[in-house]
Design a protein around this motif. Structure first.
Motif, short mmCIF file in Angstrom:
data_model
loop_
_atom_site.label_atom_id
_atom_site.label_comp_id
_atom_site.label_asym_id
_atom_site.label_seq_id
_atom_site.Cartn_x
_atom_site.Cartn_y
_atom_site.Cartn_z
N LEU A 118 -119.93 -64.51 -24.60
CA LEU A 118 -118.64 -64.97 -25.11
C LEU A 118 -117.98 -65.94 -24.13
O LEU A 118 -117.45 -66.98 -24.55
CB LEU A 118 -117.73 -63.77 -25.37
N SER A 119 -118.02 -65.63 -22.86
CA SER A 119 -117.41 -66.52 -21.85
C SER A 119 -118.13 -67.86 -21.80
O SER A 119 -117.50 -68.91 -21.70
CB SER A 119 -117.47 -65.87 -20.47
N GLY A 120 -119.45 -67.82 -21.86
CA GLY A 120 -120.21 -69.07 -21.84
C GLY A 120 -119.91 -69.92 -23.06
O GLY A 120 -119.78 -71.15 -22.96
N ALA A 121 -119.84 -69.28 -24.21
CA ALA A 121 -119.52 -70.03 -25.44
C ALA A 121 -118.11 -70.61 -25.36
O ALA A 121 -117.89 -71.77 -25.75
CB ALA A 121 -119.67 -69.12 -26.65
N ALA A 122 -117.16 -69.82 -24.87
CA ALA A 122 -115.79 -70.32 -24.76
C ALA A 122 -115.71 -71.49 -23.78
O ALA A 122 -115.01 -72.48 -24.06
CB ALA A 122 -114.87 -69.19 -24.31
N LEU A 123 -116.43 -71.39 -22.68
CA LEU A 123 -116.42 -72.49 -21.71
C LEU A 123 -117.03 -73.75 -22.32
O LEU A 123 -116.49 -74.85 -22.15
CB LEU A 123 -117.22 -72.08 -20.46
N LEU A 124 -118.10 -73.59 -23.06
CA LEU A 124 -118.73 -74.74 -23.70
C LEU A 124 -117.79 -75.39 -24.73
O LEU A 124 -117.68 -76.62 -24.81
CB LEU A 124 -120.04 -74.32 -24.35
N VAL A 125 -117.10 -74.55 -25.51
CA VAL A 125 -116.16 -75.09 -26.49
C VAL A 125 -115.03 -75.83 -25.80
O VAL A 125 -114.64 -76.94 -26.21
CB VAL A 125 -115.61 -73.94 -27.39
N ILE A 126 -114.51 -75.29 -24.71
CA ILE A 126 -113.43 -75.94 -23.97
C ILE A 126 -113.89 -77.27 -23.40
O ILE A 126 -113.16 -78.27 -23.45
CB ILE A 126 -112.89 -75.01 -22.86
#
Length: 165
Positions: free
Chosen positions: A154-162
């Motif tokens: 989840l953190s990796g996906a959120a960082l990628l989206v940001i």
């Protein structure tokens, strides 16, 4: 709108990867439990009935999960072709979805199955104990590992989206 669709796809891919990892860990736990049951039955069959190993493995493999069934049938088929037991057991154990330590412990059992009844049963008992310990440790840490993996995805996906927005 395109950015929103991209973010949904990224989060969806992260969720899929997390579920796939969880399924792999469950498959490993199921295989370990199935192998322990197989070894327990194998020990009692060797002690009580003294059944030949190819027939014993073919019989015991029928009621097991797909990985353990494939393992049993592979070893039994190799033994029917007059292949050495240790080599057949090792090559079949290499295909199981287990950790390296569990796979090597199971592969080592192939060499211990060549001897008298007492040494065979001791080898089975030793391997079964090693797999039981590994299964217990994996079950104890399963919830924590799944939480950690979920948070990481989840953190990796959120960082990628940001970063992409």
């Amino acid at each position: 709108m395109l950015k929103l669709l991209g973010a949904v796809c990224i989060f969806g891919a992260a969720g899929w990867a997390w579920r796939r990892g969880t399924a792999e860990r469950k498959r490993e736990l199921d295989t370990l439990a199935d192998l322990m049951a197989l070894l327990g039955r194998m020990d009692s069959e060797i002690r009580l009935r003294r059944t030949s190993l190819p027939r014993l493995l073919a019989d015991l493999g029928r009621g097991r999960g797909p990985e353990v069934r494939r393992f049993c049938l592979s070893v039994a088929a190799s033994l029917e072709r007059a292949a050495p037991l240790g080599e057949s057991w090792r090559s079949a154990a290499a295909d199981l979805p287990l950790g390296a330590a569990d796979r090597s412990a199971l592969a080592a059992l192939g060499e211990l199955l060549q001897g008298d009844e007492e040494s065979i049963c001791k080898g089975i008992s030793l391997t079964s104990h090693r797999l039981a310990k590994s299964l217990e440790e994996a079950r104890d840490s399963r919830a924590e590992r799944e939480k950690r993996a979920g948070a990481l995805w989840l953190s990796g996906a959120a960082l990628l989206v940001i970063l992409l927005i």
